[in-house]
Design an enzyme around this catalytic site. Structure first.
Site, PDB file in Angstrom:
ATOM      1  N   LEU A  39       0.827  -1.215   0.000  1.00  0.00           N
ATOM      2  CA  LEU A  39       0.000   0.000   0.000  1.00  0.00           C
ATOM      3  C   LEU A  39       0.857   1.259   0.000  1.00  0.00           C
ATOM      4  O   LEU A  39       0.441   2.309  -0.472  1.00  0.00           O
ATOM      5  CB  LEU A  39      -0.884   0.027   1.250  1.00  0.00           C
ATOM      6  CG  LEU A  39      -1.892  -1.115   1.378  1.00  0.00           C
ATOM      7  CD1 LEU A  39      -2.417  -1.205   2.807  1.00  0.00           C
ATOM      8  CD2 LEU A  39      -3.040  -0.890   0.409  1.00  0.00           C
ATOM      9  N   LYS A 156       1.066  16.288   8.512  1.00  0.00           N
ATOM     10  CA  LYS A 156       1.179  16.715   7.111  1.00  0.00           C
ATOM     11  C   LYS A 156       0.124  15.952   6.316  1.00  0.00           C
ATOM     12  O   LYS A 156      -0.385  14.926   6.800  1.00  0.00           O
ATOM     13  CB  LYS A 156       2.588  16.438   6.567  1.00  0.00           C
ATOM     14  CG  LYS A 156       3.044  14.999   6.713  1.00  0.00           C
ATOM     15  CD  LYS A 156       4.477  14.846   6.223  1.00  0.00           C
ATOM     16  CE  LYS A 156       4.992  13.432   6.439  1.00  0.00           C
ATOM     17  NZ  LYS A 156       6.355  13.240   6.000  1.00  0.00           N
ATOM     18  N   ASN A 159       0.103  12.203   6.102  1.00  0.00           N
ATOM     19  CA  ASN A 159      -0.201  11.405   7.287  1.00  0.00           C
ATOM     20  C   ASN A 159      -1.680  11.435   7.674  1.00  0.00           C
ATOM     21  O   ASN A 159      -2.033  11.080   8.804  1.00  0.00           O
ATOM     22  CB  ASN A 159       0.682  11.827   8.471  1.00  0.00           C
ATOM     23  CG  ASN A 159       2.072  11.231   8.340  1.00  0.00           C
ATOM     24  OD1 ASN A 159       2.256  10.253   7.607  1.00  0.00           O
ATOM     25  ND2 ASN A 159       3.044  11.809   9.029  1.00  0.00           N
ATOM     26  N   THR A 195       8.813  17.325   9.332  1.00  0.00           N
ATOM     27  CA  THR A 195       8.996  17.400   7.886  1.00  0.00           C
ATOM     28  C   THR A 195       9.179  18.870   7.537  1.00  0.00           C
ATOM     29  O   THR A 195       8.342  19.696   7.933  1.00  0.00           O
ATOM     30  CB  THR A 195       7.772  16.782   7.180  1.00  0.00           C
ATOM     31  OG1 THR A 195       7.653  15.425   7.613  1.00  0.00           O
ATOM     32  CG2 THR A 195       7.914  16.821   5.675  1.00  0.00           C
TER      33      THR A 195
END
Ligand code: AMP
Length: 468
Positions: A39, A156, A159, A195
């Site tokens: 996935l 983000k 996620n 990030t």
């Protein structure tokens, strides 16, 4: 700008190769699950679709983390420990974890609808009303985390995932690999993680608290409405300098039609000083969300009836119902989730007594406050003064009529994977450990329901326990 700025960054990993086995079991994942297509891939491993052998109809996601790539096993343990304690409609649900020589496997709820990031790329940007609906879900998840002292640290669009491809798919927060529990000290974290595009200025300065998540939520909201990043730069240094100055503008054409309330909320989330930044709880009350509020209470008489009939007879039954809750699919859960959200009037992922009284008192039957209180304490099995999402779902399972003979057998096989014909304290302990419930006393649970004192629970006894 290199793609590096979209990738999770972790500073200063410490070498700690202590095993993460505490939560896992000696059973191999291969003996319990079949796995299929990939996935997605993350920093440390790969995520595949899977099916429990005890119930091939129930699709799950299996994240297999390559132990050779993980320098710090503490990170793995933290991710599982944090996931075990999470219980919210907008947060991914952990089912089990396993460990073998090469991998650490996390079995979790499957999200078949893809990432919010891909959806944003496809659409370019969201209409304001659609963005507001997504933001409510994002903020509810973040508010729940912050209320139980967890900072995600890597929020983000990649996620957040949709649990199905349907138009009414639910949004779920995933990947707790960088999450951290925080204490009373609001500036307790120092490692520079996250990030780059989404990282808060105080994280770059190396001293920060849970409000760094709200900055990232502000960046996400900006992106949902215009499709661009608020902070950019030709390299990481320039990007970081823009973040540290908090310099961004609502300048692309997409901002022309966007309401001043939306911009106001973004400004409040992208406040440079964390102490001036809006909290998730406050953001959920921002007037921008006014136009999405329906004020409708979605608790059907059928759900209220099952809440009234529900009576937990043992802790063993509670653990088995938790298994059935994990098996509920998107369609079965839809109205229950709406009912839970209606009852969660503070939008923090818990139903309190006052929430409960407010909503149930207005239901068709207008029960007396005394009756509602009794109902509440019956549902709040661990008596902590709040009904969490799983407790609510377990109590409303009856309204779904899902516990048929086939489901009973697959549940029985889950707790008796070696087909001995009996669930014993040992097999129950193993199932509980796999689910991360290391503190539950399996011996006591079996003792409580082992009326004929033969050291276990056979299928007929199991059926009676489940059906109360
Ligand atoms: P992660 O390592 O958790 O960042 O996951 C890597 C990728 O796998 C994600 O970017 C998703 O595309 C996919 N993925 C992770 N968790 C799930 C899930 N529960 N259901 C479906 N896909 C997932």
């Amino acid at each position: 700008m290199g793609s590096l700025c979209n990738k999770t960054y972790i500073e200063r990993p410490q070498i700690n190769r202590r095993s993460a086995k505490r939560h896992t079991s000696i059973l191999s994942i291969k003996s319990m699950y079949n796995s299929g297509k990939v996935l997605g891939t993350g920093t440390f491993g790969i995520v595949r679709v899977g099916w429990p052998k005890s119930n091939p109809h129930h699709k799950v996601a299996i994240k297999s983390i390559d132990k050779g790539l993980v320098k710090n096993f503490e990170v793995l343990r933290t991710e599982v420990e944090i996931l075990v304690g999470l219980d919210h409609p907008n947060i991914i649900r952990l089912y089990e974890s396993y460990e073998d020589d090469r991998y650490f496997h996390i079995v979790m709820e499957l999200c078949e609808g893809g990432e919010l990031w891909d959806s944003l790329l496809n659409k370019g940007h969201y209409k304001e009303k659609d963005a507001a609906e997504l933001m409510i879900k994002i903020l509810r998840a973040v508010n729940h985390l912050h209320k139980i002292n967890i900072c995600h640290r890597d929020l983000k669009p990649e996620n957040f995932m949709f649990d199905s491809k349907d138009h009414d798919a639910e949004l779920k927060l995933i990947d707790f690999g960088l999450s951290q529990k925080f204490g009373s000290n609001s500036k307790s974290m120092t490692s520079i993680v996250g990030t780059p595009y989404y990282v808060a200025p105080e994280v770059l300065k190396g001293s920060y608290g849970f409000m760094c998540d709200m900055w990232s939520v502000g960046v996400i909201m900006f992106m949902l409405l215009c499709g661009d990043h608020p902070f950019v730069g030709k390299d990481k240094e320039e990007l970081y300098s823009h973040i540290l100055q908090g310099s961004y503008e609502f300048k692309s054409v997409h901002w022309r039609g966007v309401s001043s309330q939306a911009k106001d909320l973004i400004r409040k989330m992208l406040a440079l000083e964390p102490k001036n930044r809006i909290t998730a709880e406050e953001a959920l009350c921002h007037p921008w969300f006014g136009f999405t509020e329906t004020n409708e209470i979605h608790v059907s008489p059928g759900i209220i009836a099952s809440l009234k009939h529900f009576k937990l007879s043992s802790s063993f039954q509670k653990e088995v119902l938790a298994y059935f809750v994990n098996e509920l699919n998107h369609d079965q859960i839809k109205d229950l989730k709406e009912a839970f959200n209606s009852l969660d009037t503070h939008k923090n992922g818990f139903i309190t007594l006052s929430d409960f009284i407010t909503v149930i008192a207005n239901s068709e039957e207008h029960p007396k406050t005394r009756e509602i209180e009794a109902l509440f304490w019956n549902l709040d099995y661990n008596k902590d003064g709040r009904i969490n999402y799983s407790e609510f779902l377990a109590a409303t399972l009856e309204s779904k009529h899902i516990i048929n003979e086939e489901k009973l057998w697959s549940a029985f096989r889950h707790f008796d994977p070696n087909n001995t014909g009996k669930i014993t304290a040992i097999s129950l302990k193993s199932a509980l450990r796999r689910a991360g419930k290391v503190n539950v006393d399996a011996d006591e649970l079996i003792r409580e329901v082992d009326y004929d004192k033969d050291g276990g629970v056979n299928f007929e006894e199991f059926r009676k326990i489940v059906q109360g």
